[in-house]
Write a protein that holds these residues in place. Sequence first.
Motif, short mmCIF file in Angstrom:
data_model
loop_
_atom_site.label_atom_id
_atom_site.label_comp_id
_atom_site.label_asym_id
_atom_site.label_seq_id
_atom_site.Cartn_x
_atom_site.Cartn_y
_atom_site.Cartn_z
N CYS A 59 0.82 -1.20 0.08
CA CYS A 59 0.04 -0.03 0.10
C CYS A 59 0.78 1.34 -0.12
O CYS A 59 1.75 1.51 0.95
CB CYS A 59 -0.99 0.02 1.22
N LEU A 60 0.64 2.14 -0.89
CA LEU A 60 1.20 3.25 -1.18
C LEU A 60 0.54 4.53 -0.32
O LEU A 60 1.08 5.60 -0.30
CB LEU A 60 1.76 3.69 -2.70
N GLY A 61 -0.73 4.28 -0.06
CA GLY A 61 -1.42 5.35 0.53
C GLY A 61 -2.85 5.93 0.19
O GLY A 61 -3.81 5.80 0.93
N PRO A 62 -2.70 6.62 -0.97
CA PRO A 62 -4.01 7.31 -1.28
C PRO A 62 -5.13 6.08 -2.06
O PRO A 62 -5.23 6.42 -3.19
CB PRO A 62 -3.49 8.11 -2.24
N CYS A 63 -5.46 5.43 -1.08
CA CYS A 63 -6.39 4.35 -1.35
C CYS A 63 -7.58 4.76 -2.15
O CYS A 63 -8.45 4.03 -2.99
CB CYS A 63 -6.86 3.67 -0.22
N ASP A 64 -8.15 5.80 -1.86
CA ASP A 64 -9.37 6.63 -2.71
C ASP A 64 -9.03 7.02 -4.11
O ASP A 64 -10.09 7.26 -4.61
CB ASP A 64 -10.00 7.85 -2.03
N GLN A 65 -8.07 6.89 -4.51
CA GLN A 65 -7.35 7.19 -5.77
C GLN A 65 -6.66 6.02 -6.38
O GLN A 65 -6.08 6.18 -7.39
CB GLN A 65 -6.38 8.26 -5.95
N ALA A 66 -7.19 4.82 -6.05
CA ALA A 66 -6.79 3.53 -6.80
C ALA A 66 -6.97 3.32 -7.98
O ALA A 66 -8.05 3.84 -8.43
CB ALA A 66 -6.95 2.22 -5.77
N ASN A 67 -6.19 2.88 -8.66
CA ASN A 67 -4.92 2.23 -8.54
C ASN A 67 -3.93 3.18 -8.79
O ASN A 67 -4.06 4.01 -9.62
CB ASN A 67 -4.67 1.34 -9.67
N VAL A 68 -2.85 3.22 -7.80
CA VAL A 68 -1.62 4.18 -7.94
C VAL A 68 -0.49 3.69 -8.57
O VAL A 68 -0.08 2.39 -8.40
CB VAL A 68 -1.62 4.71 -6.55
N VAL A 69 0.17 4.49 -9.34
CA VAL A 69 1.52 4.12 -9.85
C VAL A 69 2.34 5.43 -9.64
O VAL A 69 1.89 6.37 -10.12
CB VAL A 69 1.51 3.64 -11.44
N VAL A 70 3.63 4.96 -9.28
CA VAL A 70 4.41 6.14 -8.95
C VAL A 70 5.74 6.00 -9.76
O VAL A 70 6.00 4.92 -10.15
CB VAL A 70 5.15 6.27 -7.73
N LEU A 71 5.89 7.07 -10.99
CA LEU A 71 6.62 7.05 -11.90
C LEU A 71 8.06 7.85 -11.31
O LEU A 71 8.03 9.10 -11.12
CB LEU A 71 6.30 7.69 -13.34
N GLN A 72 9.08 6.93 -10.99
CA GLN A 72 10.29 7.72 -10.24
C GLN A 72 11.26 8.12 -11.57
O GLN A 72 11.48 6.96 -12.37
CB GLN A 72 10.91 6.72 -9.34
N PRO A 73 11.98 9.18 -11.54
CA PRO A 73 12.68 9.29 -12.44
C PRO A 73 14.20 8.75 -12.46
O PRO A 73 14.59 7.82 -11.14
CB PRO A 73 13.09 10.91 -12.18
N SER A 74 14.73 8.39 -13.69
CA SER A 74 15.96 7.91 -13.57
C SER A 74 17.32 8.79 -12.99
O SER A 74 16.77 9.89 -12.58
CB SER A 74 16.45 7.68 -15.17
N ALA A 75 18.21 8.31 -12.71
CA ALA A 75 19.29 8.79 -12.49
C ALA A 75 19.66 10.20 -13.14
O ALA A 75 19.82 11.39 -12.95
CB ALA A 75 20.42 8.18 -12.25
#
Length: 135
Positions: A59-75
Amino acid sequence: MPTLIGAARTRPCTLVVCRGCCCGDTRKHPGYDHDWQLERLRVAARASGGRFAVRVSDCLGPCDQANVVVLQPSAQGRARGGRAAWIGWSMGDDATDEILAWAEAGGPGVAPAPVALELQFIEPQGERVRRRRGR
């Protein structure tokens, strides 16, 4: 520009896919093939030749906005000022297409986000908690 050391120098853009209590739950979101979406993301990451990766998180947390994906930047993206993009309501082929297109183009800091995807940006869970506490 910050100096990157160790593994951070070569870190690819990473999709963190929530599959905790609500995201990926067919009881909460019936009629949607959550497993197919995750498999599609993984197949695309393998085909990218290391340009982006996929991780699954609880669980990433904002369950009321599921499904959640976080796009992390590359180096490279982080060195250019890119920050993680939190994407809510990421079900459906259109959202998955946009997420994959952005990751394949380099992600945050390297390529602009697809305009349609920007409409699904949400506030990170930590920001919501800090704001509630008045920080």
